[in-house]
Design a protein around this motif. Structure first.
Motif, PDB file in Angstrom:
ATOM      1  N   ILE A 120       0.620  -0.668  -0.292  1.00  0.00           N
ATOM      2  CA  ILE A 120       0.067   0.243  -0.062  1.00  0.00           C
ATOM      3  C   ILE A 120       0.711   1.099   0.005  1.00  0.00           C
ATOM      4  CG2 ILE A 120      -1.783   1.076   1.379  1.00  0.00           C
ATOM      5  CD1 ILE A 120      -2.231  -0.979   0.385  1.00  0.00           C
ATOM      6  N   PRO A 121       1.753   1.901   0.949  1.00  0.00           N
ATOM      7  CA  PRO A 121       2.316   2.496   1.022  1.00  0.00           C
ATOM      8  C   PRO A 121       3.702   2.621  -0.009  1.00  0.00           C
ATOM      9  CG  PRO A 121       3.253   1.101   2.597  1.00  0.00           C
ATOM     10  CD  PRO A 121       2.156   0.449   2.063  1.00  0.00           C
ATOM     11  N   MET A 122       4.173   2.007  -0.766  1.00  0.00           N
ATOM     12  CA  MET A 122       4.867   1.129  -2.084  1.00  0.00           C
ATOM     13  C   MET A 122       4.351   2.073  -2.768  1.00  0.00           C
ATOM     14  SD  MET A 122       6.786  -2.297  -3.128  1.00  0.00           S
ATOM     15  CE  MET A 122       7.903  -2.773  -1.536  1.00  0.00           C
ATOM     16  N   VAL A 123       3.000   1.753  -3.257  1.00  0.00           N
ATOM     17  CA  VAL A 123       2.695   2.102  -4.250  1.00  0.00           C
ATOM     18  C   VAL A 123       1.417   3.449  -4.574  1.00  0.00           C
ATOM     19  CG1 VAL A 123       1.909  -0.257  -5.498  1.00  0.00           C
ATOM     20  CG2 VAL A 123       0.084   0.845  -3.808  1.00  0.00           C
ATOM     21  N   GLN A 124       2.072   3.851  -2.479  1.00  0.00           N
ATOM     22  CA  GLN A 124       1.482   5.767  -2.729  1.00  0.00           C
ATOM     23  C   GLN A 124       0.655   5.638  -2.578  1.00  0.00           C
ATOM     24  OE1 GLN A 124       4.186   8.029  -5.594  1.00  0.00           O
ATOM     25  NE2 GLN A 124       4.942   9.005  -4.729  1.00  0.00           N
ATOM     26  N   ALA A 125      -0.152   4.367  -2.177  1.00  0.00           N
ATOM     27  CA  ALA A 125      -1.518   4.887  -1.905  1.00  0.00           C
ATOM     28  C   ALA A 125      -2.170   5.270  -0.671  1.00  0.00           C
ATOM     29  CB  ALA A 125      -2.210   3.430  -2.049  1.00  0.00           C
ATOM     30  N   ASP A 126      -0.986   5.683   0.400  1.00  0.00           N
ATOM     31  CA  ASP A 126      -1.801   6.089   1.602  1.00  0.00           C
ATOM     32  C   ASP A 126      -1.660   7.749   1.862  1.00  0.00           C
ATOM     33  OD1 ASP A 126       1.119   5.632   1.373  1.00  0.00           O
ATOM     34  OD2 ASP A 126       2.022   5.222   3.477  1.00  0.00           O
ATOM     35  N   VAL A 127      -0.819   8.064   0.506  1.00  0.00           N
ATOM     36  CA  VAL A 127      -0.445   9.303   0.330  1.00  0.00           C
ATOM     37  C   VAL A 127      -1.633  10.484  -0.370  1.00  0.00           C
ATOM     38  CG1 VAL A 127       1.883   9.576   1.676  1.00  0.00           C
ATOM     39  CG2 VAL A 127       1.152   8.765  -0.991  1.00  0.00           C
ATOM     40  N   LEU A 128      -2.589   9.266  -1.415  1.00  0.00           N
ATOM     41  CA  LEU A 128      -2.921  10.014  -2.028  1.00  0.00           C
ATOM     42  C   LEU A 128      -4.560   9.559  -2.139  1.00  0.00           C
ATOM     43  CD1 LEU A 128      -4.111  11.535  -4.612  1.00  0.00           C
ATOM     44  CD2 LEU A 128      -3.020   9.363  -6.291  1.00  0.00           C
ATOM     45  N   ASP A 129      -6.137  10.469  -1.113  1.00  0.00           N
ATOM     46  CA  ASP A 129      -6.778  10.182  -0.426  1.00  0.00           C
ATOM     47  C   ASP A 129      -7.822   9.573  -1.915  1.00  0.00           C
ATOM     48  OD1 ASP A 129      -9.743  12.227  -1.544  1.00  0.00           O
ATOM     49  OD2 ASP A 129      -7.636  13.553  -1.497  1.00  0.00           O
ATOM     50  N   ASP A 130      -8.983   8.674  -2.328  1.00  0.00           N
ATOM     51  CA  ASP A 130      -9.853   7.784  -2.641  1.00  0.00           C
ATOM     52  C   ASP A 130     -11.556   8.650  -2.088  1.00  0.00           C
ATOM     53  OD1 ASP A 130     -10.720   7.289   0.106  1.00  0.00           O
ATOM     54  OD2 ASP A 130     -10.927   4.775  -0.344  1.00  0.00           O
ATOM     55  N   SER A 131     -10.958   9.782  -1.391  1.00  0.00           N
ATOM     56  CA  SER A 131     -12.616  10.509  -2.032  1.00  0.00           C
ATOM     57  C   SER A 131     -13.507  10.811  -3.098  1.00  0.00           C
ATOM     58  CB  SER A 131     -12.258  11.458  -1.126  1.00  0.00           C
ATOM     59  OG  SER A 131     -11.763  12.871  -1.614  1.00  0.00           O
ATOM     60  N   THR A 132     -12.513  10.868  -4.231  1.00  0.00           N
ATOM     61  CA  THR A 132     -13.248  10.832  -5.177  1.00  0.00           C
ATOM     62  C   THR A 132     -13.720   9.333  -6.355  1.00  0.00           C
ATOM     63  OG1 THR A 132     -11.513  10.988  -6.373  1.00  0.00           O
ATOM     64  CG2 THR A 132     -12.678  13.088  -5.681  1.00  0.00           C
ATOM     65  N   ALA A 133     -13.435   7.969  -5.831  1.00  0.00           N
ATOM     66  CA  ALA A 133     -13.366   7.179  -6.355  1.00  0.00           C
ATOM     67  C   ALA A 133     -14.675   7.218  -6.347  1.00  0.00           C
ATOM     68  CB  ALA A 133     -12.940   6.236  -4.960  1.00  0.00           C
ATOM     69  N   GLY A 134     -15.606   7.525  -6.110  1.00  0.00           N
ATOM     70  CA  GLY A 134     -17.112   6.960  -7.050  1.00  0.00           C
ATOM     71  C   GLY A 134     -16.906   7.541  -8.330  1.00  0.00           C
ATOM     72  N   ASN A 135     -16.617   8.313  -9.027  1.00  0.00           N
ATOM     73  CA  ASN A 135     -16.486   8.790 -10.499  1.00  0.00           C
ATOM     74  C   ASN A 135     -15.873   7.711 -11.027  1.00  0.00           C
ATOM     75  OD1 ASN A 135     -16.599  11.169  -9.800  1.00  0.00           O
ATOM     76  ND2 ASN A 135     -14.767  11.862  -9.810  1.00  0.00           N
ATOM     77  N   THR A 136     -15.214   6.456 -10.676  1.00  0.00           N
ATOM     78  CA  THR A 136     -14.525   5.665 -11.694  1.00  0.00           C
ATOM     79  C   THR A 136     -15.481   3.698 -10.983  1.00  0.00           C
ATOM     80  OG1 THR A 136     -13.101   4.712 -10.093  1.00  0.00           O
ATOM     81  CG2 THR A 136     -12.837   6.579 -11.996  1.00  0.00           C
ATOM     82  N   THR A 137     -15.460   2.873 -11.557  1.00  0.00           N
ATOM     83  CA  THR A 137     -15.987   1.897 -11.754  1.00  0.00           C
ATOM     84  C   THR A 137     -14.666   0.901 -12.494  1.00  0.00           C
ATOM     85  OG1 THR A 137     -18.144   2.160 -12.058  1.00  0.00           O
ATOM     86  CG2 THR A 137     -17.536  -0.017 -12.435  1.00  0.00           C
ATOM     87  N   LEU A 138     -13.989  -0.386 -11.593  1.00  0.00           N
ATOM     88  CA  LEU A 138     -13.378  -1.027 -11.945  1.00  0.00           C
ATOM     89  C   LEU A 138     -13.792  -2.700 -11.241  1.00  0.00           C
ATOM     90  CD1 LEU A 138      -9.699  -1.058  -9.952  1.00  0.00           C
ATOM     91  CD2 LEU A 138     -11.055  -2.844  -9.850  1.00  0.00           C
ATOM     92  N   CYS A 139     -13.938  -3.144 -12.498  1.00  0.00           N
ATOM     93  CA  CYS A 139     -14.426  -4.943 -13.044  1.00  0.00           C
ATOM     94  C   CYS A 139     -13.421  -5.829 -12.643  1.00  0.00           C
ATOM     95  CB  CYS A 139     -15.050  -4.859 -14.265  1.00  0.00           C
ATOM     96  SG  CYS A 139     -15.464  -6.343 -13.988  1.00  0.00           S
ATOM     97  N   ILE A 140     -13.315  -6.860 -11.564  1.00  0.00           N
ATOM     98  CA  ILE A 140     -12.620  -8.031 -11.183  1.00  0.00           C
ATOM     99  C   ILE A 140     -12.914  -8.878 -12.414  1.00  0.00           C
ATOM    100  CG2 ILE A 140     -11.477  -9.169  -9.378  1.00  0.00           C
ATOM    101  CD1 ILE A 140     -12.171  -6.802  -7.428  1.00  0.00           C
TER     102      ILE A 140
END
Length: 525
Positions: A120-140
């Motif tokens: 998580i910190p290695m890809v810098q996910a801990d320093v970029l907030d996900d408050s706008t994540a509702g703008n995208t859809t990810l399919c697994i």
């Protein structure tokens, strides 16, 4: 307690079909069936469907937008269709396969009491907030998800099931739930782990293509890609899967979606060679390699000219289905030691005196009727177990030669005796008790109440990249998929030779660096 379990979900597999032989008149023998993908000429759909019906074909999937179908036909009918003037090409519907060190949270930006996987910190996910994540859809596209898992409660989930096993929000192989946890395990007090997008803002669409077997047809993956876009509205498609052959149907679907703005991301493969796996090898798909917590290339990760980017894929801690972890022990002189099953070992119990078989590199008749204690090293785990078995041993305990617990696989080697792995420390203690009574039990495990596990593979690296893509894109929703892809590559942390290389591509994906790059270049504005 959690013990490290390395998984190689994308290894090459040989599938052996056995048929009972019987003598019947030739006129009674059922014609052999083949499952194929047919790409036909534009405007010829009605003629092709009529031809398939005349040949008593079974329709499996339709792809009318790209002039394709997947059908099951007799070999004679397949040969006839290949000669049909309305058919562009016919291909076999090949198989594809599903290719697991943490520190406690410091409370910033996560709640206390959770583990933050090193990726998580290695890809810098801990320093970029996900408050706008509702703008995208990810399919697994994977084996589904355990929708009851406490670390997925509150996530925005929808999906479809392309298997005959369970539902899209169930998972018979753990793989899909583990992938989903890396992407979106919830930031909740005292519970488990966190994902790249942990605050329940991301829209997740689950396309289930694997049952417990971990294999599926390339057409099923292509159909899942289509569903991700058509029904799921996906911006990003994450595929921790692949196979050796390039399906032209899959390529057509992937290219079609890419031109319509979808970013497709797939695992490079786990065979540790230069073979190209698909769909990762397609130009319209980002191919993801695996690195470890020290940013070193994982030696199982496939390397070739299509590898585009890298992410953490060694000993990644994430979610698994509730109740799926079973703890096993090996008992020596009355003391129980935690043990991990050798992948492929039969379910059995064996009790006898403990015998030191060294490194298990030679047959030793003195081991007959006893439990073999074997040190890791020099030869494969399978060869060590076979050495015990061929010596007359009735069970095997293999202990590590480096610090930590031991997880191993017997591959495709069939053995008849139960075998487990234990840590170097416990192995040393057992060595001091050679000659006492020991038990190896691979039959009677205890279901753990800890629903997390460590997996390894390019399957684990892929969701890091997919999630970072969705996270960054959510801040710049007017950017195109091509602009997001270019930004991820331009800002990746270079790991090996300057620029792109065949092992780690452009380097380690970086969320904040990509965000800053897009903010400066104002793409899509």
């Amino acid at each position: 307690m959690t013990y490290t379990k390395h998984w190689n979900w994308l290894r090459s597999a040989a599938i052996v079909l056995a048929a009972a032989l019987c003598v019947v008149p030739a006129t009674q023998a059922a014609p052999a069936k083949e499952r194929v993908n047919i790409i036909y000429k534009k405007g010829a759909q009605a003629k092709i469907m009529a031809a398939i019906a005349r040949k008593n074909g079974r329709l499996i999937y339709e792809f009318p937008e790209v002039n394709a179908v997947t059908v099951e036909l007799s070999r004679k009918a397949v040969r006839a269709l290949k000669r049909n003037a309305n058919v562009k090409f016919v291909e076999a519907d090949t198989m594809q396969y599903a290719f697991a060190l943490t520190d406690p949270s410091d409370g910033d930006p996560y709640f206390l009491g959770q583990a933050v996987p090193y990726g998580i910190p290695m890809v810098q996910a801990d320093v970029l907030d996900d408050s706008t994540a509702g703008n995208t859809t990810l399919c697994i596209i994977d084996s589904g998800i355990d929708g009851t898992h406490p670390d997925h409660a509150g996530n925005i989930l929808a999906g479809e099931n392309l298997t005959t096993s369970g539902t899209w929000d169930s998972d018979e192989s753990s793989h899909g739930t583990h992938v989903a946890g890396t992407i979106a395990a919830v930031n909740n007090p005292d519970v488990g782990v966190v994902g790249v997008l942990p605050n329940t803002n991301l829209n997740l669409y689950i396309a289930k293509v694997f049952d417990a077997s971990g294999s599926t047809a390339s057409s099923t993956v292509a159909k899942a890609m289509w569903g991700c876009w058509r029904r799921g509205g996906a911006d990003v498609i994450s595929m921790s899967l692949g196979g050796a052959g390039n399906s032209r149907l899959q390529q057509i679907v992937a290219d079609f979606l890419y031109t319509r703005g979808v970013l497709l991301i797939a695992a490079a493969g786990n065979d540790g060679n230069s073979v190209i796996s698909y769909p990762a090898g397609l130009d319209s798909v980002m191919s993801v390699a695996a690195i470890d917590e020290n940013k070193a290339w994982a030696n199982f990760s496939q390397f070739n000219e299509t590898v585009e980017i890298a992410a953490p894929g060694v000993s990644v801690l994430s979610t698994v289905p509730v109740g799926s972890i079973v703890d096993y022990t090996a008992t020596v002189d009355g003391t129980e030691y935690p043990a991990l099953l050798m992948d492929g070992t039969p379910a059995a119990t064996a009790t006898s005196t403990l015998y030191d078989l060294g490194t298990g590199e030679a047959i030793d008749g003195a081991a007959a009727g006893q439990i073999c204690l074997i040190q890791r090293g020099n030869i494969s785990f399978a060869d060590k177990v076979l050495a015990c078995e061929n010596s007359g041993g009735i069970g095997a305990i293999i202990y590590n030669n480096v610090p930590g617990s031991l997880s191993g696989t017997l591959g495709d080697v069939a053995t008849t005796i139960p075998s487990v792995g234990v840590s170097d420390t416990d192995g040393a203690l057992m060595l001091a008790d050679v000659g006492t009574i020991a038990t190896v039990d691979t039959l009677n495990g205890i279901v753990s109440d800890y629903d997390y596990d460590f997996f390894s593979g390019t399957s684990m690296a892929t969701p890091h990249v997919s999630a970072v893509a969705a996270l960054v894109w959510s801040h710049f929703p007017t950017c195109t998929n091509v602009e997001i892809r270019d930004a991820l590559n331009a800002t990746a942390e270079d790991l090996l030779t300057a620029g792109r290389d065949n092992f780690t591509g452009y380097g380690l994906v970086q969320a904040l660096a990509a965000y800053d790059y897009l903010a400066e270049n104002s793409c899509g504005l």
